[in-house]
Structures are given as structure tokens and as C-alpha cells.
Design a protein around this motif. Sequence first.
Motif, PDB file in Angstrom:
ATOM      1  N   LEU A  27      70.253 -24.637  26.238  1.00 33.44           N
ATOM      2  CA  LEU A  27      71.433 -24.255  25.474  1.00 33.44           C
ATOM      3  C   LEU A  27      71.982 -22.913  25.946  1.00 33.44           C
ATOM      4  O   LEU A  27      73.194 -22.693  25.913  1.00 33.44           O
ATOM      5  CB  LEU A  27      71.100 -24.201  23.981  1.00 33.44           C
ATOM      6  CG  LEU A  27      70.657 -25.524  23.351  1.00 33.44           C
ATOM      7  CD1 LEU A  27      70.525 -25.382  21.839  1.00 33.44           C
ATOM      8  CD2 LEU A  27      71.619 -26.656  23.697  1.00 33.44           C
ATOM      9  N   TYR A 143      72.030 -18.501  17.027  1.00 34.70           N
ATOM     10  CA  TYR A 143      71.680 -19.919  17.099  1.00 34.70           C
ATOM     11  C   TYR A 143      70.500 -20.177  16.171  1.00 34.70           C
ATOM     12  O   TYR A 143      69.353 -19.843  16.463  1.00 34.70           O
ATOM     13  CB  TYR A 143      71.325 -20.300  18.536  1.00 34.70           C
ATOM     14  CG  TYR A 143      72.502 -20.807  19.341  1.00 34.70           C
ATOM     15  CD1 TYR A 143      73.751 -20.196  19.239  1.00 34.70           C
ATOM     16  CD2 TYR A 143      72.370 -21.879  20.212  1.00 34.70           C
ATOM     17  CE1 TYR A 143      74.835 -20.655  19.980  1.00 34.70           C
ATOM     18  CE2 TYR A 143      73.443 -22.341  20.959  1.00 34.70           C
ATOM     19  CZ  TYR A 143      74.673 -21.727  20.833  1.00 34.70           C
ATOM     20  OH  TYR A 143      75.747 -22.175  21.568  1.00 34.70           O
ATOM     21  N   SER A 145      68.930 -23.158  13.074  1.00 37.51           N
ATOM     22  CA  SER A 145      68.578 -24.579  13.082  1.00 37.51           C
ATOM     23  C   SER A 145      68.737 -25.168  11.690  1.00 37.51           C
ATOM     24  O   SER A 145      68.480 -24.503  10.682  1.00 37.51           O
ATOM     25  CB  SER A 145      67.133 -24.771  13.545  1.00 37.51           C
ATOM     26  OG  SER A 145      66.682 -26.091  13.278  1.00 37.51           O
ATOM     27  N   LEU A 182      74.716 -20.372  13.274  1.00 41.48           N
ATOM     28  CA  LEU A 182      74.948 -21.801  13.442  1.00 41.48           C
ATOM     29  C   LEU A 182      73.627 -22.541  13.325  1.00 41.48           C
ATOM     30  O   LEU A 182      72.775 -22.466  14.213  1.00 41.48           O
ATOM     31  CB  LEU A 182      75.580 -22.095  14.809  1.00 41.48           C
ATOM     32  CG  LEU A 182      76.961 -21.475  15.048  1.00 41.48           C
ATOM     33  CD1 LEU A 182      76.828 -20.177  15.859  1.00 41.48           C
ATOM     34  CD2 LEU A 182      77.865 -22.434  15.799  1.00 41.48           C
ATOM     35  N   TRP A 184      72.038 -25.387  13.896  1.00 36.14           N
ATOM     36  CA  TRP A 184      72.276 -26.576  14.702  1.00 36.14           C
ATOM     37  C   TRP A 184      71.409 -27.755  14.300  1.00 36.14           C
ATOM     38  O   TRP A 184      70.232 -27.601  13.964  1.00 36.14           O
ATOM     39  CB  TRP A 184      72.000 -26.284  16.176  1.00 36.14           C
ATOM     40  CG  TRP A 184      72.966 -25.354  16.825  1.00 36.14           C
ATOM     41  CD1 TRP A 184      72.740 -24.058  17.198  1.00 36.14           C
ATOM     42  CD2 TRP A 184      74.316 -25.636  17.204  1.00 36.14           C
ATOM     43  NE1 TRP A 184      73.869 -23.526  17.767  1.00 36.14           N
ATOM     44  CE2 TRP A 184      74.857 -24.467  17.782  1.00 36.14           C
ATOM     45  CE3 TRP A 184      75.134 -26.769  17.100  1.00 36.14           C
ATOM     46  CZ2 TRP A 184      76.161 -24.401  18.265  1.00 36.14           C
ATOM     47  CZ3 TRP A 184      76.439 -26.704  17.578  1.00 36.14           C
ATOM     48  CH2 TRP A 184      76.936 -25.533  18.152  1.00 36.14           C
ATOM     49  N   TRP A 187      70.561 -31.543  19.576  1.00 40.72           N
ATOM     50  CA  TRP A 187      71.414 -31.647  20.758  1.00 40.72           C
ATOM     51  C   TRP A 187      70.844 -32.724  21.684  1.00 40.72           C
ATOM     52  O   TRP A 187      69.632 -32.918  21.765  1.00 40.72           O
ATOM     53  CB  TRP A 187      71.431 -30.331  21.534  1.00 40.72           C
ATOM     54  CG  TRP A 187      72.262 -29.230  20.948  1.00 40.72           C
ATOM     55  CD1 TRP A 187      72.020 -28.557  19.792  1.00 40.72           C
ATOM     56  CD2 TRP A 187      73.450 -28.647  21.506  1.00 40.72           C
ATOM     57  NE1 TRP A 187      72.985 -27.586  19.599  1.00 40.72           N
ATOM     58  CE2 TRP A 187      73.872 -27.623  20.636  1.00 40.72           C
ATOM     59  CE3 TRP A 187      74.195 -28.890  22.664  1.00 40.72           C
ATOM     60  CZ2 TRP A 187      75.003 -26.841  20.874  1.00 40.72           C
ATOM     61  CZ3 TRP A 187      75.316 -28.116  22.912  1.00 40.72           C
ATOM     62  CH2 TRP A 187      75.720 -27.103  22.022  1.00 40.72           C
ATOM     63  N   GLY A 218      78.915 -30.014  20.846  1.00 38.91           N
ATOM     64  CA  GLY A 218      78.290 -28.773  20.424  1.00 38.91           C
ATOM     65  C   GLY A 218      79.104 -27.549  20.767  1.00 38.91           C
ATOM     66  O   GLY A 218      79.257 -26.638  19.947  1.00 38.91           O
ATOM     67  N   LEU A 222      80.823 -24.694  18.434  1.00 38.44           N
ATOM     68  CA  LEU A 222      80.619 -23.258  18.632  1.00 38.44           C
ATOM     69  C   LEU A 222      81.960 -22.533  18.590  1.00 38.44           C
ATOM     70  O   LEU A 222      82.102 -21.498  17.923  1.00 38.44           O
ATOM     71  CB  LEU A 222      79.924 -23.014  19.973  1.00 38.44           C
ATOM     72  CG  LEU A 222      79.848 -21.546  20.434  1.00 38.44           C
ATOM     73  CD1 LEU A 222      79.030 -20.707  19.463  1.00 38.44           C
ATOM     74  CD2 LEU A 222      79.273 -21.454  21.844  1.00 38.44           C
ATOM     75  N   PRO A 235      76.314 -27.083  12.046  1.00 37.76           N
ATOM     76  CA  PRO A 235      76.905 -28.051  12.982  1.00 37.76           C
ATOM     77  C   PRO A 235      75.880 -29.145  13.312  1.00 37.76           C
ATOM     78  O   PRO A 235      74.932 -28.922  14.063  1.00 37.76           O
ATOM     79  CB  PRO A 235      77.255 -27.203  14.205  1.00 37.76           C
ATOM     80  CG  PRO A 235      76.400 -25.993  14.117  1.00 37.76           C
ATOM     81  CD  PRO A 235      75.960 -25.829  12.708  1.00 37.76           C
ATOM     82  N   ILE A 236      76.074 -30.291  12.731  1.00 40.70           N
ATOM     83  CA  ILE A 236      75.096 -31.372  12.864  1.00 40.70           C
ATOM     84  C   ILE A 236      75.837 -32.695  12.887  1.00 40.70           C
ATOM     85  O   ILE A 236      76.890 -32.841  12.252  1.00 40.70           O
ATOM     86  CB  ILE A 236      74.077 -31.319  11.687  1.00 40.70           C
ATOM     87  CG1 ILE A 236      72.946 -32.333  11.878  1.00 40.70           C
ATOM     88  CG2 ILE A 236      74.768 -31.539  10.351  1.00 40.70           C
ATOM     89  CD1 ILE A 236      71.814 -32.166  10.852  1.00 40.70           C
TER      90      ILE A 236
END
Length: 266
Positions: A27, A143, A145, A182, A184, A187, A218, A222, A235-236
Amino acid sequence: ARPAPAQDAPSPLAGGTVLVTGANGGLGRLVARHLAAVHRVAELVLLSRSAVPADLLEELAAHGTLVRAEAVDTADRTALAAVVDTLADRLTGVVHVAGIVDDGVIEALDAAKWHSVLRPKVDAAWHLHELTAGLDLAAFALYSSASGVLGGSGQGNYAAGNAFLDGLAAHRRSLGLPAVSLAWGLWAEAAGMGGRLSDTDLARMARVGTRPLSADQGLALLDAALTGEPAAVVPIRLDVTGVRTEDLPPLLRDLAPAARAPRALR
């Protein structure tokens, strides 16, 4: 080619200098390429515990971006401060991607597992916050999770570290400083943490409706987060069609079709 940010929401990082941690991970490489090619940053400072490949440096430089790579442990405040001090007159953004996974059930989460996960997540993030608090940044992206928001099987240490990042973003906003965390989801990037998941892990995630984000999806998310209002976003990619309500994390259960159906039809 990926579309550039919308004209009515120009990149806050264009022409600036951005520091990226975890730059040698999957990433980290994606975001470095994106910052150079789409956000048109003037300078990238890539931090990683291991050397950044020469081909990536050449690719970034081909966009006209000045690139500097440093082998730095970002959890070492002294080492990180030495880098930030050289950027104090021009740093405009920070993207903290660094992190590792060291999963285990509660009984297996000994001090070593907690330390190995929290150090690159929590310690490094706090150092970045303190060392840049007096600078005129346009963006400070963390970043995180979705495990810190929704929970994750066997990820008590990872979830805790990422929940700290979400709280740090809110704390910075309360101080009038830029920040977005974010959280996440999965990915599809094979070189990222998702690439280290087993088939069993991926099957478990699919059972609760989680689908992998493509690189383009992704990176578009962002961009939206960098110019958006919330201090923390998730963001999922989800597809809860056919997922049993009881299998979903509690925060997502109202999204399941069965949960939304009129009571008389259940």
C-alpha cells in the motif's frame, strides 16, 4: 490511467512535500505512485525499515517528483525527528501507512505480540503528530483498519492499534490540526497485508460480506477522504446480500436485507 482529483476539489498536496511511512509495503508503494502521478507532489520522502527498490524510485522520478528514501524506524522518535527537522520549511503532508500484523487469540497475545503491532502503528503515529504539530500541513492521513471499528477475529492487538489512530485523528482535529484516519477494509493488492491472508481468512471475511477493494477503488477513496470533512472514515467494500444477519458485526447488521425486510415478511 487513473482520473485526477475533481477540478472543484484540487489536491491539497499538489506541488508540496509529502512524507510517507511504510513506503516499501504494497500500500505504501501504491500511495507513493498515486501522489506522484495524480496529486503531482513536488517531493516525496519515503520512509521504510528496508531499502525502497530502485525501480520504484526511478518510476516516481519520471513524473518530475524529487524523491528521497530513508531507511528509518519511524517508532524511533530520535531517528524520525532527524528526518522531519530537515523538512520543517516545506513539509505539506504526512501519510502514515506503516504497520504489521501479528495475529493471535487472546491467550496468545503476549507482550511481544502487543509490542510488535503497536510500535509501528501507535508509537510512530504519535511521534509524527508531535513532530509536525507546529508545521503548516495541508494533510495528515493515517492508514487505520476496519478491525478497530468492527472488530476482527484474532486481531485484538491490531484492532487496538488502529482504534488509537482513529482517536488521534479526532484529537488533532480538536486542536485545529489537519487529520483523517482511514479504517480500511480488505484490499486486493497482493503485496499488502491482504496478500498475507490465508484462504481460511478470506473465506471468513467473505462470510461477513467483506469484498476486496481494487487499487483504483482504494485510491479514489483516499482522494475523497483527503478533501472530506470527517476525521475518521471507513473505506470498505461490502456485499451483504445473502449474508446471515447474525454473522455480521453488530454495527453492520441493519445493512443486511433480512434486517431491512418488513417484519411480516420474515
